[in-house]
Design an enzyme around this catalytic site. Structure first.
Site, PDB file in Angstrom:
ATOM      1  N   GLU A 168       1.427  -0.398  -5.317  1.00  0.00           N
ATOM      2  CA  GLU A 168       0.332   0.660  -5.339  1.00  0.00           C
ATOM      3  C   GLU A 168       1.292   2.042  -5.588  1.00  0.00           C
ATOM      4  O   GLU A 168       1.311   2.819  -4.405  1.00  0.00           O
ATOM      5  CB  GLU A 168      -0.550   0.713  -4.231  1.00  0.00           C
ATOM      6  CG  GLU A 168      -1.681   1.819  -4.673  1.00  0.00           C
ATOM      7  CD  GLU A 168      -2.322   2.452  -3.513  1.00  0.00           C
ATOM      8  OE1 GLU A 168      -3.438   3.383  -3.665  1.00  0.00           O
ATOM      9  OE2 GLU A 168      -1.810   2.286  -2.346  1.00  0.00           O
TER      10      GLU A 168
ATOM     11  N   ASP B 163       0.741  -1.247  -0.292  1.00  0.00           N
ATOM     12  CA  ASP B 163      -0.009   0.039  -0.056  1.00  0.00           C
ATOM     13  C   ASP B 163       1.028   1.215  -0.104  1.00  0.00           C
ATOM     14  O   ASP B 163       2.087   1.580   0.707  1.00  0.00           O
ATOM     15  CB  ASP B 163      -0.904  -0.239   1.197  1.00  0.00           C
ATOM     16  CG  ASP B 163      -1.837   1.178   1.381  1.00  0.00           C
ATOM     17  OD1 ASP B 163      -2.547   1.349   0.366  1.00  0.00           O
ATOM     18  OD2 ASP B 163      -1.662   1.998   2.224  1.00  0.00           O
TER      19      ASP B 163
END
EC number: 2.4.1.18
Length: 456
Positions: free
Chosen positions: A165, A112
């Site tokens: 990401e 993330d």
């Protein structure tokens, strides 16, 4: 904190006990594997909450977080940032990453908010961040940590996935660590996602002025190993779910969703979509509620379910759609300049260059009964997929199973196809080599017989 959707982690070595204990998760992963399902875990090494029962001020000092708030805090998120320059902190995070693979047998990580880790000025106004030793914005220690953890994961567990990401133009995210890359094997293509959602939210008449939204991603698709992602972030915070984003009446909304995902599945890059998009549901994702499963009692939503079943089968059965996702040789435009009709056409090729499929995309509700495209080889092209099929809730316009080529020079090819393009529809065609060969042989035999009769 449930409202963080799991992104403010306090227990790094087990999933939340609200869903069971660690052994229950191990059992879940094993059952997934028994049924051919991989498990990818969302890993959050970029920040952690300030809760007293977590890592913040763990021993009364800045043990895990950087002591300088200009590097050790994300004020907009209300979280703290790991001190990636400390060996002990890096070793904690590396051991945590390896633990999930070793003990839980997961198949990969989606990491993330990588951009928040590698940029010192991420979401920080001037005066609230400190430059690195070279005066730049790069958080060098964080980038080195990512290289370290990816190197070790792939060293111990080859064949797994580490997906970044990463929402900026940071170079070489998916390049190997030994050439200076961050070492991930996939990166979310956030640019494609924003371009396509902006495009599909427009009234179709205006799409002719924004053809670049559709075509721009091909300029850079081979620079990284990209994954096309339509994630939870796109269906929350009043952004609406996929159906709600689309213009037009209900029929056009469903047709637009089919066109978006059919283009996604034929575009280079691996695919990620969020739960609820496959029916699809009308409401935004609600962390506190269930998916709108009751919608499957309606024909339109059942049709979308059948669409996703078939487009997944199309993707998995056609090597041309996945073997060369990250190579320039895997994609070739036939025509990307017909912005007046908002139509694009292209070829996807497998490693065997003779194995290819042709995709034609009509992004307006205006059908075209005679639309010609050039193709590389003569013969019969079977229509192997049509997003406008009646079985999916479409208008059922198509090409009656396929079309023979004409000896008509078009798009720099000697052969071309005269196609019927359905409204808001994506066609995928493939050369039927057996049928083509059989007809050609029969034609040759007929010519030979004719010549024999003439000579007699």
């Amino acid at each position: 904190f449930d409202g963080s959707w799991g992104y403010q982690v306090t227990g790094f070595f087990a999933p939340t006990s609200r869903y069971g204990n660690a052994e229950d998760f191990m059992y879940f992963v094993d059952k997934c594997h028994e049924n051919g399902i991989g498990v990818i875990v969302d890993w959050v090494p970029g920040h952690f909450p300030k809760d007293g029962h977590g890592l913040a001020f763990f021993d009364g000092t800045h043990l895990y977080e950087h002591p300088d708030p200009r590097k050790g805090e994300h004020k907009q998120w209300g979280t703290l940032v790991f001190d990636y320059g400390r060996n002990e902190v890096r070793n904690f995070l590396v051991s945590n990453a390896l633990f999930w693979f070793e003990k839980y047998h997961i198949d990969g990580f989606r990491v993330d908010a990588v951009a928040s880790m590698v940029y010192l000025n991420y979401l920080r106004p001037d005066g609230e961040w400190v430059a690195n030793q070279y005066g730049g914005v790069e958080y060098i220690e964080a980038a080195d940590f990512l290289r370290q953890v990816n190197h070790l994961i792939f060293g111990y567990y080859p064949g797994t996935l580490c997906i970044a990401e990463e929402s900026t133009a940071w170079p070489m995210v998916t390049w190997p660590t030994y050439v200076g890359g961050l070492g991930f094997n996939l990166k979310w293509n956030m640019g494609w996602m924003h371009d396509m959602l902006d495009y599909f939210e427009m009234d179709p008449w205006f799409r002719q002025f924004h053809q670049n939204n559709v075509t721009f991603s091909i300029w850079y698709h081979h620079s990284e190993n990209y994954m096309l992602a339509l994630s939870h972030d796109e269906v929350v915070h009043c952004k609406s779910n996929m159906l709600g984003k689309m213009p037009g009446d209900d029929w056009q909304k469903f047709a637009n969703v089919r066109a978006l995902f059919a283009y996604m599945f034929t575009h280079p890059g691996k695919k990620t979509m969020f739960m609820g998009m496959e029916f699809p549901q009308w409401g935004e994702w609600d962390v506190w509620g269930d998916l709108e499963w009751h919608l499957l009692q309606h024909d339109a939503h059942q049709g979308m379910k059948r669409f996703f079943r078939d487009v997944n089968h199309l993707y998995s059965s056609q090597p041309a759609l996945y073997e060369q996702d990250c190579n320039e040789e895997g994609f070739q435009w036939i025509d990307c300049s017909d912005n007046n009709h908002s139509v694009v056409s292209f070829i996807r090729r497998a490693k065997d260059e003779k194995e290819f499929v042709v995709a034609v995309c009509n992004f307006t509700p205006q059908p075209h009964s005679h639309y010609r495209i050039g193709v590389p080889e003569p013969g019969f092209y079977t229509e192997i997929f049509n997003s406008d099929a009646g079985n999916y809730g479409g208008s059922n316009m198509g090409n009656l199973g396929g079309k023979w080529t004409d000896d008509w020079f078009f798009h720099s090819y000697q052969q071309s196809l005269d196609l019927c393009l359905p409204p808001l529809g994506i066609l995928v065609l493939k050369l039927d080599k057996e049928k083509t060969l059989a007809v050609m042989q029969q034609s040759q035999e007929t010519e030979t017989e004719t010549e024999t009769v003439s000579e007699g």
